[in-house]
Design a protein around this motif. Structure first.
Motif, PDB file in Angstrom:
ATOM      1  N   LEU A   1       0.960   1.406 -14.482  1.00 58.48           N
ATOM      2  CA  LEU A   1       0.475   0.018 -14.355  1.00 58.48           C
ATOM      3  C   LEU A   1      -0.502  -0.158 -13.193  1.00 58.48           C
ATOM      4  CD1 LEU A   1       0.898  -2.893 -15.445  1.00 58.48           C
ATOM      5  CD2 LEU A   1       2.498  -3.192 -13.585  1.00 58.48           C
ATOM      6  N   PHE A   2      -0.119   0.346 -12.019  1.00 60.78           N
ATOM      7  CA  PHE A   2      -0.937   0.064 -10.833  1.00 60.78           C
ATOM      8  C   PHE A   2      -2.252   0.836 -10.853  1.00 60.78           C
ATOM      9  CE2 PHE A   2       3.097  -1.589  -9.478  1.00 60.78           C
ATOM     10  CZ  PHE A   2       2.743  -2.672  -8.703  1.00 60.78           C
ATOM     11  N   TYR A   3      -2.222   2.065 -11.410  1.00 64.28           N
ATOM     12  CA  TYR A   3      -3.485   2.808 -11.456  1.00 64.28           C
ATOM     13  C   TYR A   3      -4.412   2.258 -12.531  1.00 64.28           C
ATOM     14  CZ  TYR A   3      -2.336   5.896  -7.737  1.00 64.28           C
ATOM     15  OH  TYR A   3      -2.051   6.365  -6.492  1.00 64.28           O
ATOM     16  N   ILE A   4      -3.843   1.741 -13.636  1.00 66.63           N
ATOM     17  CA  ILE A   4      -4.673   1.064 -14.639  1.00 66.63           C
ATOM     18  C   ILE A   4      -5.263  -0.202 -14.035  1.00 66.63           C
ATOM     19  CG2 ILE A   4      -4.471  -0.372 -16.711  1.00 66.63           C
ATOM     20  CD1 ILE A   4      -4.664   2.276 -17.669  1.00 66.63           C
ATOM     21  N   GLU A   5      -4.483  -0.862 -13.207  1.00 66.51           N
ATOM     22  CA  GLU A   5      -4.926  -2.131 -12.633  1.00 66.51           C
ATOM     23  C   GLU A   5      -6.139  -1.947 -11.718  1.00 66.51           C
ATOM     24  OE1 GLU A   5      -2.183  -4.046  -9.974  1.00 66.51           O
ATOM     25  OE2 GLU A   5      -2.673  -6.012 -10.778  1.00 66.51           O
ATOM     26  N   VAL A   6      -6.109  -0.919 -10.851  1.00 70.47           N
ATOM     27  CA  VAL A   6      -7.267  -0.729  -9.975  1.00 70.47           C
ATOM     28  C   VAL A   6      -8.353   0.080 -10.674  1.00 70.47           C
ATOM     29  CG1 VAL A   6      -6.026  -0.959  -7.820  1.00 70.47           C
ATOM     30  CG2 VAL A   6      -6.245   1.278  -8.854  1.00 70.47           C
ATOM     31  N   PHE A   7      -7.951   0.903 -11.650  1.00 68.27           N
ATOM     32  CA  PHE A   7      -8.868   1.644 -12.518  1.00 68.27           C
ATOM     33  C   PHE A   7      -9.765   2.637 -11.796  1.00 68.27           C
ATOM     34  CE2 PHE A   7     -11.152   2.109 -16.516  1.00 68.27           C
ATOM     35  CZ  PHE A   7     -10.076   1.990 -17.363  1.00 68.27           C
TER      36      PHE A   7
END
Lengths: 168, 270
Positions: A129-135
């Motif tokens: 979730l968090f790595y997708i969020e910052v991308f």
């Protein structure tokens, strides 16, 4: 059987509402975001067909997304977590395997087992979730810190829920 | 054929996984603010309604503070009114064409501590709120309207990683791009100010008016910290004027000249 399905549908709705109406409004810090709704996937019965697990995970994720305006983000992370669940369950399986008519809860398999199992599940969800969020991987460490701290917070709420709501 | 079916059966689980993740990625990449989506509009009406109900409680708890803000805003406006009647002659040009129109709105839902924060307000197309309109609060700018449905609108606030805005330092007119680094909801980053510019802590930053969305000269924030990056530019931290933790009422600005400026700029591009 019907009872289990019904109970899961209610749990789905309740967790969704708790997440979008209560938890998303609690502002603690940029590093601490509880995503309590993953409890639904954690508590799915052992015998759930794997495809059904994935489809419900997708539906849960997309429902949360619709409320937070992040279409696809929570869906991705939740499906990712659900995909790895059978594998994680097999790693943490007790020596005699899981007994029929039991559920993945503290009540049946003890605090230690549940802590390890939910910690890994929540961590997998949060890292996606968090790595997708910052991308991107530019702020790798600060995002990782965010993953760790939020994982601890979410896991604690999940463990607490086991004692307050699902006593049996 | 039989082996193929067997293989499919064995890996159907992985297949379902890949299909669902692909859908998620496609949704994720398509869902940006250039795309209109019917589903999202319907959804905004429903979630907006739910949030509107829930927000009633939150509002009660902050009535006292809201009152204070309204009182101070009132007195500010009275002061401005007094100024206007004093300098009436200077205003003749502005009276010929009204430049902008303000629509007050209440925030029914907001997130602050995510990387992609959004706000939802209780005014939509029926009240004339359209995409690309500017949103401000009493203390400074808030964001831009992303999408509007009949009764609600979603706002892209400064504190969203997708937000970009052309701003300038008030005292010397050096312009730079304001964006958010995802850390604190009170701070944003201003880049592209050349290092020969005179920058001091406490300087005021305002909108530059280059983007056609925000009129020129709206308060953004003050400089709280700056450092020299590699190259010839400053990296400046801005203390935002708007306090997103405590934001309840905003104003949506309709800029009557926005359309004209946009058409002119597009002509040049062709």
């Amino acid at each position: 059987m019907i009872r289990i399905v019904g109970r899961n549908i209610i749990r789905f709705l309740v967790l969704l509402l708790i997440q979008v109406l209560v938890l998303d409004n609690i502002l603690i810090n940029a590093y601490l975001n509880p995503y309590f709704y993953v409890l639904f996937i954690v508590l799915m019965p052992f015998e759930t067909p794997r495809w059904l697990l994935l489809v419900t995970a997708f539906m849960l994720g997309i429902s949360v997304d619709l409320f937070t305006n992040t279409l696809g983000m929570h869906a991705f992370a939740t499906v990712f977590m659900a995909f790895l669940r059978p594998w994680i369950l097999s790693i943490f399986a007790p020596r005699d395997g899981y007994e029929p008519d039991t559920f993945p809860r503290v009540f049946y398999y003890g605090f230690n087992w549940f802590l390890r199992y939910s910690l890994v599940m929540v961590f997998l969800h949060h890292i996606a979730l968090f790595y997708i969020e910052v991308f991107h991987f530019q702020d790798f460490l600060s995002t990782f810190l965010r993953v760790i701290l939020s994982t601890l917070l979410t896991t604690s709420t999940i463990i607490l829920s086991q004692y307050f709501i699902y006593r049996k | 054929m039989k082996t193929l079916l067997k293989l499919l059966n064995k890996y159907s689980y992985v297949l379902v996984f890949l299909v669902l993740e692909t859908i998620a990625i496609v949704l994720l990449s398509n869902h940006n603010y250039y795309q209109h989506s019917r589903i999202l509009n319907t959804n905004r009406e429903i979630t907006g309604y739910i949030y509107d109900r829930i927000d009633g409680t939150r509002e009660y708890l902050s009535l006292k503070m809201t009152n204070e803000i309204l009182v101070s805003e009132n007195s500010n406006l009275r002061n401005k009114l007094a100024d206007i009647s004093l300098n009436k002659t200077e205003l003749s040009i502005a009276e010929v064409q009204r430049l902008s129109y303000y629509t007050p709105a209440r925030i029914v839902h907001s997130t602050v501590h995510k990387q992609l924060n959004y706000l939802t307000i209780n005014k939509g197309r029926k009240q004339g709120v359209m995409r690309d309109m500017a949103v401000i609060s009493e203390e400074g700018i808030v964001g831009i309207v992303l999408e509007s449905s009949p009764n609600f609108a979603t706002i892209l606030p400064i504190i969203n990683r997708d937000f970009r805005l052309s701003t300038k330092i008030k005292k010397n007119n050096f312009t730079g791009i304001l964006h958010w680094d995802g850390n604190s909801p009170q701070q944003a980053v201003l880049n592209e100010i050349p290092y020969h510019a005179d920058v001091q802590i406490g300087d005021t930053v305002i909108t530059s008016g280059f983007s056609a969305i925000f009129p020129e000269g709206l308060h953004v924030g003050t400089i709280s910290d700056y450092s020299l990056k590699e190259g010839n530019f400053y990296s400046i931290h801005i203390q935002l004027g708007t306090n997103f933790n405590n934001l309840f009422y905003v104003n949506v600005i309709k800029n009557y000249l926005q359309e004209e400026q946009r058409i002119l700029e597009e002509k040049i591009k062709q």
